[in-house]
Design a protein around this motif. Sequence first.
Motif, mmCIF file in Angstrom:
data_model
loop_
_atom_site.group_PDB
_atom_site.id
_atom_site.type_symbol
_atom_site.label_atom_id
_atom_site.label_comp_id
_atom_site.label_asym_id
_atom_site.label_seq_id
_atom_site.Cartn_x
_atom_site.Cartn_y
_atom_site.Cartn_z
ATOM 1 N N THR A 410 0.819 -1.211 0.000
ATOM 2 C CA THR A 410 0.000 0.000 0.000
ATOM 3 C C THR A 410 0.856 1.266 0.000
ATOM 4 O OG1 THR A 410 -1.776 1.170 1.177
ATOM 5 C CG2 THR A 410 -0.208 -0.025 2.530
ATOM 6 N N GLN A 412 0.162 5.461 0.583
ATOM 7 C CA GLN A 412 -0.743 6.560 0.914
ATOM 8 C C GLN A 412 -0.198 7.812 0.222
ATOM 9 O OE1 GLN A 412 0.283 5.058 4.626
ATOM 10 N NE2 GLN A 412 -1.765 5.097 5.477
ATOM 11 N N ASP A 416 -4.603 13.586 2.038
ATOM 12 C CA ASP A 416 -5.987 13.120 2.150
ATOM 13 C C ASP A 416 -6.089 11.600 2.077
ATOM 14 O OD1 ASP A 416 -6.828 15.729 2.375
ATOM 15 O OD2 ASP A 416 -7.195 15.965 0.223
ATOM 16 N N ALA A 417 -5.016 10.963 1.650
ATOM 17 C CA ALA A 417 -4.971 9.488 1.626
ATOM 18 C C ALA A 417 -4.315 8.927 2.887
ATOM 19 C CB ALA A 417 -4.202 9.014 0.391
#
Length: 486
Positions: A410, A412, A416-417
Amino acid sequence: MRLWAPLLKKIINIEQRFYSKMTAKRIAVCQMTSVADKSKNLEVVTQLVSDAAKDNAQMIFFPEACDFICDNKKDTLASAEPILTGNTVKQYRDLAAKHNVWLSMGGVHEKDESNPNKMFNTHIIINNNGEIVQTYRKLHLFDVEIPEKNIRLKESDFCTPGKHIVTPVDSPVGKIGLAICYDMRFPELSTTLGTFNADILTYPSAFTYATGEAHWHVLLRARAIENQCYVIAAAQTGQHNTKRRSYGHALCISPWGEVLADCGESAPRYALAELGAGLSVRRDMPVWRHRRPDVYSLYALSLRKDLLAEHTDKITPTENRTPEPNNEEPMNVFGHVKVPESCVFYKSKLTYAFVNLRCVIPGHVLIAPIRLAERNKDLTDEEAEDFFKTIRFIQKLMEKVHKTESCTVTIQDGPDAGQTVRHLHCHILPRRKGDFIENDHIYLELAKHDHFTPKYPGKPARSLEEMRTEANMLREEIKKMADEER
């Protein structure tokens, strides 16, 4: 042979009594009636320590609010003191050193120097040299409001809750799990402490009379039985002021649930108890081996082992700070922090992979471009190709090392993520079936990992030595992979 049986039994009983005496650890559990006058309470504490030390107690346990009990918020806040520089804790430390005993003090009222409208309810362990060994700030605050009965007891009006479960403390009488009063109603806390091999659970308390009559003995015996630990609960008793009365009955309970000492309702007084033999119940009834972590588990814990920085004169790493390496060691840029070279286990031309300060699960590692590129869009084509090639390689490595066939991979990308380090990075997390109750819970843990705030406290920081060891192991595994491919 039958003639010898009674004699053998007698010899065995004598040996058991002798062994029990040799291994017994003597504690004193204390009971008092604190008032608003700190000097009067200190006189009581001083006398109890002196008398219990003469009775050869190795450790003495005092109740919550052993420093004072006021009848209003204003006086409570005004009377609170810092742990390190306050006179009351200094006196406790002097008493421990003078009488060569360990002390478990309260929850004392700890001044919150960052917020004049709040304080902490803090349990302090002091060794026989007068040193603060550990502190625990009460996690669960007692908030009860029943308007029709004109009852309002809200600890949160003036108290800030703690942020961590503190791992059990080594002491002369065993490994001690720290809690305070209302915490006893939350078995998750005691189970966690039991999981970390606590021998003793402590609940210094100022239990109200009504709740004490109904629940005191039942709750404390339950915590002892289910965790197979001794429970020591020093207590306040009697009428403190016109508004407040405490239940008393300071207790020591065996891992079998037997009450070894009960101070009744009188004060000031203490009761002695011998600890040691009772832990055989763990062998005889091995409930810890019978637990089912494959079905249920405590997977999100905020633990603390080291003293808080504000409770020690020594310089210790804080929970959310990268451990300081040797000053001569090269460092790698990672946003606003630095990654020691010894924690990096792989480098390509434009990308590097490094072990994690706080791992959500074992094998949780990070990959970042060597250049400080904040977002995915900021990579050059060459950097992007190298970055994602490295991600695939490290995923293969971690699945091999941790013997899994799945990974959470993952990024980010942007605030905002959930991105908090302004440097593009990828998380690699080796996954096993059932490692989280719900598979997507891992993203909640990642939120805690990244934010590290009171709301999302995250995992505890690892030591630099632990991180270096993992990085060394991974470098060796990469060499093995290269040899296998030749």
